[in-house]
Design an enzyme around this catalytic site. Structure first.
Site, mmCIF file in Angstrom:
data_model
loop_
_atom_site.group_PDB
_atom_site.id
_atom_site.type_symbol
_atom_site.label_atom_id
_atom_site.label_comp_id
_atom_site.label_asym_id
_atom_site.label_seq_id
_atom_site.Cartn_x
_atom_site.Cartn_y
_atom_site.Cartn_z
ATOM 1 N N LYS A 23 -6.261 -8.882 -10.716
ATOM 2 C CA LYS A 23 -4.862 -9.360 -10.639
ATOM 3 C C LYS A 23 -4.441 -9.403 -9.163
ATOM 4 O O LYS A 23 -3.392 -10.291 -9.155
ATOM 5 C CB LYS A 23 -4.169 -7.936 -11.133
ATOM 6 C CG LYS A 23 -4.088 -6.848 -10.189
ATOM 7 C CD LYS A 23 -2.969 -6.121 -10.305
ATOM 8 C CE LYS A 23 -2.808 -4.855 -9.576
ATOM 9 N NZ LYS A 23 -3.794 -4.069 -8.967
ATOM 10 N N THR A 80 2.463 -7.133 -10.786
ATOM 11 C CA THR A 80 2.067 -7.587 -9.560
ATOM 12 C C THR A 80 2.251 -8.976 -9.062
ATOM 13 O O THR A 80 2.500 -9.434 -7.982
ATOM 14 C CB THR A 80 0.285 -7.467 -9.722
ATOM 15 O OG1 THR A 80 0.026 -6.126 -9.933
ATOM 16 C CG2 THR A 80 -0.082 -7.554 -8.122
ATOM 17 N N SER A 86 5.147 -6.182 -4.501
ATOM 18 C CA SER A 86 4.023 -6.627 -4.474
ATOM 19 C C SER A 86 3.462 -6.862 -3.184
ATOM 20 O O SER A 86 3.986 -8.158 -2.934
ATOM 21 C CB SER A 86 3.280 -7.440 -5.572
ATOM 22 O OG SER A 86 2.151 -7.809 -5.559
ATOM 23 N N ARG A 87 2.620 -6.305 -2.736
ATOM 24 C CA ARG A 87 1.991 -6.927 -1.117
ATOM 25 C C ARG A 87 1.291 -8.207 -1.211
ATOM 26 O O ARG A 87 1.529 -9.128 -0.574
ATOM 27 C CB ARG A 87 1.045 -5.793 -0.477
ATOM 28 C CG ARG A 87 1.894 -4.516 0.053
ATOM 29 C CD ARG A 87 0.503 -3.489 0.521
ATOM 30 N NE ARG A 87 -0.279 -3.391 -0.731
ATOM 31 C CZ ARG A 87 -0.914 -2.268 -0.847
ATOM 32 N NH1 ARG A 87 -0.676 -1.068 -0.169
ATOM 33 N NH2 ARG A 87 -1.618 -1.967 -1.977
ATOM 34 N N ASN A 88 0.611 -8.319 -2.392
ATOM 35 C CA ASN A 88 0.030 -9.514 -2.752
ATOM 36 C C ASN A 88 0.931 -10.708 -2.963
ATOM 37 O O ASN A 88 0.675 -11.682 -2.458
ATOM 38 C CB ASN A 88 -0.962 -9.530 -3.574
ATOM 39 C CG ASN A 88 -2.345 -8.401 -3.059
ATOM 40 O OD1 ASN A 88 -3.282 -8.790 -2.694
ATOM 41 N ND2 ASN A 88 -2.138 -7.126 -3.922
ATOM 42 N N VAL A 111 -2.698 -3.717 4.335
ATOM 43 C CA VAL A 111 -3.729 -4.268 3.609
ATOM 44 C C VAL A 111 -3.105 -5.196 2.578
ATOM 45 O O VAL A 111 -2.098 -4.632 1.581
ATOM 46 C CB VAL A 111 -4.936 -3.173 2.995
ATOM 47 C CG1 VAL A 111 -5.714 -3.941 2.033
ATOM 48 C CG2 VAL A 111 -5.336 -2.479 4.098
#
Length: 177
Positions: A23, A80, A86-88, A111
């Site tokens: 994801k 996400t 959401s970091r991504n 990260v």
């Protein structure tokens, strides 16, 4: 469980792990979509096709395809890919706005799981010979210097096919036997 936290179980460990990891790839791509200024429909299409990719590789690796229609699949994927927390998604958004991967990682200071996951998933799709166009294009954006816009152009320029092509292929194979 309590009044603000509910737990569901799932015996499909492979499916849960694949859904939970991959994801992040689709969230990076969704962030790119937003960073480039594409609309909600483009992001919805990306998320939907991303789920198809996740299910294809997961099923090939032994997961139950139904797992991806649950919380560890579409549920986790939606949040996400759409949350500014959401970091991504945030990393992808910066890539879509033209920052380099190095600049993104410097600004993030934490990260971004989807970056390494993209590399691993790209290797898996080659190993298992599974078509994962979003993952493949994102791999080239992250590791081969392809711009986010070029990556989108590559995805949009792919040959036309039926949305349910995999399902039709399975049915054709069953009819032949």
């Amino acid at each position: 469980m309590n009044s603000y936290f509910r737990v569901y179980t799932n015996a499909d460990v492979i499916g849960v792990e694949i859904g939970g990891a991959l994801k992040n790839i689709i969230a990076l791509a969704a962030g790119i979509t937003d960073g480039l200024g594409y609309g909600d429909n483009a992001k919805a299409a990306l998320i939907t096709r991303g789920l198809a990719e996740i299910a294809r590789i997961g099923t090939k690796m032994g997961a139950n395809p139904l797992t991806f229609s649950g919380l560890t699949g579409i549920g986790d994927l939606i949040v996400t890919c759409t949350s500014v927390h959401s970091r991504n998604w945030r990393a992808g958004n910066m890539l879509g706005k033209g920052l380099s991967i190095e600049e993104v990682l410097d600004k993030m200071g934490m990260v971004v799981e989807g970056i390494r996951t993209t590399k691993a998933a790209y290797q898996l799709c080659e190993k298992y010979e599974v078509d994962m166009p979003i993952t493949t294009v994102l791999y080239h954006v992250l590791f081969d210097g392809v711009s986010a816009k070029e990556g989108v152009d590559q995805l949009m320029g792919r040959m036309k096919k039926h949305e349910m092509e995999e399902l039709f292929n399975v049915l054709d194979q069953k009819l032949e036997n």
